[in-house]
Design a protein around this motif. Structure first.
Motif, PDB file in Angstrom:
ATOM      1  N   TRP A 113       5.356  -1.733   0.633  1.00 43.66           N
ATOM      2  CA  TRP A 113       5.363  -2.888   1.534  1.00 43.66           C
ATOM      3  C   TRP A 113       4.349  -2.629   2.641  1.00 43.66           C
ATOM      4  O   TRP A 113       4.441  -1.635   3.357  1.00 43.66           O
ATOM      5  CB  TRP A 113       6.752  -3.082   2.129  1.00 43.66           C
ATOM      6  CG  TRP A 113       6.868  -4.309   2.989  1.00 43.66           C
ATOM      7  CD1 TRP A 113       6.673  -4.396   4.331  1.00 43.66           C
ATOM      8  CD2 TRP A 113       7.202  -5.635   2.544  1.00 43.66           C
ATOM      9  NE1 TRP A 113       6.867  -5.679   4.764  1.00 43.66           N
ATOM     10  CE2 TRP A 113       7.188  -6.467   3.694  1.00 43.66           C
ATOM     11  CE3 TRP A 113       7.504  -6.196   1.318  1.00 43.66           C
ATOM     12  CZ2 TRP A 113       7.480  -7.822   3.637  1.00 43.66           C
ATOM     13  CZ3 TRP A 113       7.793  -7.549   1.265  1.00 43.66           C
ATOM     14  CH2 TRP A 113       7.790  -8.348   2.399  1.00 43.66           C
ATOM     15  N   ILE A 114       3.359  -3.508   2.748  1.00 41.48           N
ATOM     16  CA  ILE A 114       2.322  -3.358   3.775  1.00 41.48           C
ATOM     17  C   ILE A 114       1.963  -4.738   4.316  1.00 41.48           C
ATOM     18  O   ILE A 114       1.768  -5.687   3.555  1.00 41.48           O
ATOM     19  CB  ILE A 114       1.054  -2.692   3.200  1.00 41.48           C
ATOM     20  CG1 ILE A 114       1.295  -1.197   2.959  1.00 41.48           C
ATOM     21  CG2 ILE A 114      -0.121  -2.836   4.152  1.00 41.48           C
ATOM     22  CD1 ILE A 114       0.079  -0.477   2.453  1.00 41.48           C
ATOM     23  N   GLY A 115       1.870  -4.840   5.654  1.00 42.48           N
ATOM     24  CA  GLY A 115       1.399  -6.075   6.287  1.00 42.48           C
ATOM     25  C   GLY A 115       2.187  -7.306   5.916  1.00 42.48           C
ATOM     26  O   GLY A 115       1.618  -8.381   5.714  1.00 42.48           O
ATOM     27  N   GLY A 116       3.508  -7.169   5.806  1.00 41.91           N
ATOM     28  CA  GLY A 116       4.359  -8.307   5.496  1.00 41.91           C
ATOM     29  C   GLY A 116       4.265  -8.778   4.065  1.00 41.91           C
ATOM     30  O   GLY A 116       4.631  -9.916   3.749  1.00 41.91           O
ATOM     31  N   CYS A 117       3.778  -7.908   3.165  1.00 39.52           N
ATOM     32  CA  CYS A 117       3.589  -8.299   1.768  1.00 39.52           C
ATOM     33  C   CYS A 117       3.977  -7.150   0.851  1.00 39.52           C
ATOM     34  O   CYS A 117       3.768  -5.973   1.169  1.00 39.52           O
ATOM     35  CB  CYS A 117       2.127  -8.695   1.543  1.00 39.52           C
ATOM     36  SG  CYS A 117       1.716  -9.139  -0.160  1.00 39.52           S
ATOM     37  N   LEU A 118       4.557  -7.486  -0.317  1.00 38.68           N
ATOM     38  CA  LEU A 118       4.879  -6.480  -1.327  1.00 38.68           C
ATOM     39  C   LEU A 118       3.655  -6.274  -2.211  1.00 38.68           C
ATOM     40  O   LEU A 118       3.144  -7.218  -2.810  1.00 38.68           O
ATOM     41  CB  LEU A 118       6.067  -6.955  -2.182  1.00 38.68           C
ATOM     42  CG  LEU A 118       6.494  -6.002  -3.302  1.00 38.68           C
ATOM     43  CD1 LEU A 118       7.052  -4.707  -2.727  1.00 38.68           C
ATOM     44  CD2 LEU A 118       7.529  -6.663  -4.209  1.00 38.68           C
ATOM     45  N   HIS A 119       3.168  -5.040  -2.282  1.00 45.39           N
ATOM     46  CA  HIS A 119       2.024  -4.704  -3.120  1.00 45.39           C
ATOM     47  C   HIS A 119       2.509  -3.930  -4.343  1.00 45.39           C
ATOM     48  O   HIS A 119       3.433  -3.119  -4.239  1.00 45.39           O
ATOM     49  CB  HIS A 119       1.018  -3.844  -2.351  1.00 45.39           C
ATOM     50  CG  HIS A 119       0.347  -4.564  -1.225  1.00 45.39           C
ATOM     51  ND1 HIS A 119      -0.966  -4.950  -1.253  1.00 45.39           N
ATOM     52  CD2 HIS A 119       0.835  -4.978  -0.015  1.00 45.39           C
ATOM     53  CE1 HIS A 119      -1.276  -5.564  -0.125  1.00 45.39           C
ATOM     54  NE2 HIS A 119      -0.203  -5.593   0.649  1.00 45.39           N
ATOM     55  N   PHE A 120       1.903  -4.189  -5.504  1.00 40.68           N
ATOM     56  CA  PHE A 120       2.279  -3.429  -6.700  1.00 40.68           C
ATOM     57  C   PHE A 120       1.037  -3.119  -7.523  1.00 40.68           C
ATOM     58  O   PHE A 120      -0.003  -3.780  -7.423  1.00 40.68           O
ATOM     59  CB  PHE A 120       3.313  -4.201  -7.541  1.00 40.68           C
ATOM     60  CG  PHE A 120       2.822  -5.499  -8.120  1.00 40.68           C
ATOM     61  CD1 PHE A 120       2.252  -5.557  -9.394  1.00 40.68           C
ATOM     62  CD2 PHE A 120       2.941  -6.687  -7.399  1.00 40.68           C
ATOM     63  CE1 PHE A 120       1.816  -6.756  -9.923  1.00 40.68           C
ATOM     64  CE2 PHE A 120       2.501  -7.895  -7.927  1.00 40.68           C
ATOM     65  CZ  PHE A 120       1.934  -7.929  -9.189  1.00 40.68           C
ATOM     66  N   SER A 121       1.149  -2.067  -8.330  1.00 41.47           N
ATOM     67  CA  SER A 121       0.040  -1.622  -9.159  1.00 41.47           C
ATOM     68  C   SER A 121       0.587  -0.962 -10.416  1.00 41.47           C
ATOM     69  O   SER A 121       1.629  -0.305 -10.376  1.00 41.47           O
ATOM     70  CB  SER A 121      -0.831  -0.624  -8.376  1.00 41.47           C
ATOM     71  OG  SER A 121      -1.819  -0.029  -9.213  1.00 41.47           O
ATOM     72  N   VAL A 122      -0.121  -1.159 -11.522  1.00 44.44           N
ATOM     73  CA  VAL A 122       0.226  -0.488 -12.782  1.00 44.44           C
ATOM     74  C   VAL A 122      -1.039   0.196 -13.299  1.00 44.44           C
ATOM     75  O   VAL A 122      -1.761  -0.349 -14.132  1.00 44.44           O
ATOM     76  CB  VAL A 122       0.770  -1.477 -13.834  1.00 44.44           C
ATOM     77  CG1 VAL A 122       1.211  -0.717 -15.088  1.00 44.44           C
ATOM     78  CG2 VAL A 122       1.924  -2.298 -13.280  1.00 44.44           C
ATOM     79  N   PRO A 123      -1.330   1.392 -12.781  1.00 43.31           N
ATOM     80  CA  PRO A 123      -2.541   2.101 -13.222  1.00 43.31           C
ATOM     81  C   PRO A 123      -2.465   2.426 -14.708  1.00 43.31           C
ATOM     82  O   PRO A 123      -1.442   2.894 -15.205  1.00 43.31           O
ATOM     83  CB  PRO A 123      -2.523   3.377 -12.373  1.00 43.31           C
ATOM     84  CG  PRO A 123      -1.599   3.077 -11.234  1.00 43.31           C
ATOM     85  CD  PRO A 123      -0.583   2.127 -11.775  1.00 43.31           C
ATOM     86  N   GLN A 124      -3.545   2.193 -15.420  1.00 48.24           N
ATOM     87  CA  GLN A 124      -3.550   2.426 -16.859  1.00 48.24           C
ATOM     88  C   GLN A 124      -3.413   3.898 -17.212  1.00 48.24           C
ATOM     89  O   GLN A 124      -2.826   4.250 -18.220  1.00 48.24           O
ATOM     90  CB  GLN A 124      -4.853   1.874 -17.470  1.00 48.24           C
ATOM     91  CG  GLN A 124      -4.978   0.368 -17.352  1.00 48.24           C
ATOM     92  CD  GLN A 124      -3.790  -0.355 -17.974  1.00 48.24           C
ATOM     93  OE1 GLN A 124      -3.444  -0.109 -19.120  1.00 48.24           O
ATOM     94  NE2 GLN A 124      -3.168  -1.251 -17.214  1.00 48.24           N
TER      95      GLN A 124
END
Length: 372
Positions: A113-124
């Motif tokens: 959670w950064i800057g009021g937003c949920l961030h997600f990532s799926v690195p290959q």
């Protein structure tokens, strides 16, 4: 919004991903699209950083709208975080994300959670190798049991007979050996027949494995097994899949009761957002802790009353002040709620998120303490 272990909130930085999860069968099921997230991780790394308005919406509605950004592509999605009691679901555009990113069982998703937003990532490069479908089963050996569980009150209740199994264990050690058609059938029908063999006696049973979203139930002949093997709270059951059969075993010597001493606090919990909500006052306690360190000392009549009525009155004493309260312990299946005067205790002791409460059962009374 409940959690059972103490935490210290750690400041987030841009290159840190505090939440990481290997995707499971239910996470990538686009017919019922949702991502299940650990209650502890969500409350430690997401909820505490939300705005007061978002926290209030989550408390009032059981879900909250949020923006979620795919850090791999930069795409932004309007989604919802839904509180399910013992866990959270991320819903909304999850089915679209599963399809768009080609997500599959075993891939790791990272969230922050950064800057009021949920961030997600799926690195290959972080794809976890999944065992091949239907590998040649290794010989069953007596000391190799990948699934082990200490039986709880609900597991041995013959009025509602089922064995509750954690989703991750079932999917890693049972469903990984099924062919795709069998897994698809379980997804669609939500239950399938399985052969189950009692390793201790050689008895064979035709049972059913039922998918409940965040966990699985083993049903069918479970009540007979509970009675025949004399199963009770605290005994350990071990399971594994081999040669197209579910094997299980219960060794009597694996049950070791834990004594409670007067200066010992066997139950400790860091209070969560729901624990200190005076609008809906209750303290949530984990099922195993309650059954090992409270119900273990009750009479059979007391445990039977709790099973039948789902709640029971008890005396609770504040060890810090000496105050005595008449409260109720409510059985909710996999956990328990302490209700009654809990709202008053929150206000008088000024409890807040992160405060640690300690509990024990002593001389017919529930003792609790909140060290300053």
């Amino acid at each position: 919004m409940k959690r059972t272990s103490y935490y210290n909130a750690v400041a987030q930085v841009h290159d840190q991903w505090p939440i990481k999860k290997a995707l499971t069968l239910s996470d990538v099921d686009i017919t019922h699209p949702f991502l299940t997230l650990s209650r502890q991780q969500v409350e430690t790394h997401i909820v505490v950083y939300m705005s007061p308005e978002q926290n209030e919406q989550l408390r009032a509605d059981g879900q909250v709208s949020l923006n979620a950004q795919d850090d791999d592509t930069g795409e932004m999605h309007a989604m919802k975080l839904k509180w399910r009691g013992s866990y959270y679901n991320l819903i909304g555009k999850w089915g679209k994300i599963v399809r768009g990113k080609g997500l599959d069982v075993g891939q790791e998703i990272q969230l922050r959670w950064i800057g009021g937003c949920l961030h997600f990532s799926v690195p290959q490069h972080q794809v976890v190798v999944v065992p091949p479908v239907r590998p040649v089963a290794a010989p069953l050996v007596h000391d190799h049991w990948p699934i082990k569980k200490v039986l709880t009150l609900s597991d041995v209740d013959i009025n509602h007979p089922f064995l509750l199994l954690p989703r991750r264990s079932v999917e890693d050690h049972i469903l990984a050996h099924w062919v795709p058609q069998e897994r698809e059938r379980l997804r669609k029908e939500e239950q399938v027949d399985v052969n189950a063999c009692d390793y201790d006696t050689g008895d064979m049973h035709v049972m059913k494995l039922k998918w409940r979203g965040n966990y699985y139930n083993l049903i069918g002949k479970w009540a007979n097994i509970v009675r025949q093997k004399g199963l009770g709270v605290g005994k350990e059951i071990r399971l594994r899949w081999s040669n197209n059969c579910l094997y299980f075993s219960v060794l009597q010597e694996h049950y070791v009761p834990t004594p409670s001493a007067r200066d010992n606090w066997p139950i400790k919990k860091a209070l969560t957002l729901s624990d200190v909500d005076t609008n809906h006052p209750f303290l949530t306690l984990p099922g195993k802790a309650v059954e090992d360190h409270i119900l273990f000392y009750w009479t059979e009549q007391g445990r039977e009353q709790l099973r039948n009525e789902r709640q029971i009155s008890l005396n609770a004493r504040d060890n810090d002040t000496g105050d005595l309260y008449v409260m109720k312990l409510k059985w909710r299946g996999s956990y328990y709620n302490l209700i009654g005067k809990w709202g008053k205790i929150i206000r008088e002791k000024r409890l807040h998120v992160g405060t640690e409460i300690k509990l024990r059962w002593d001389s017919g009374c529930l003792i609790f303490s909140v060290p300053q």
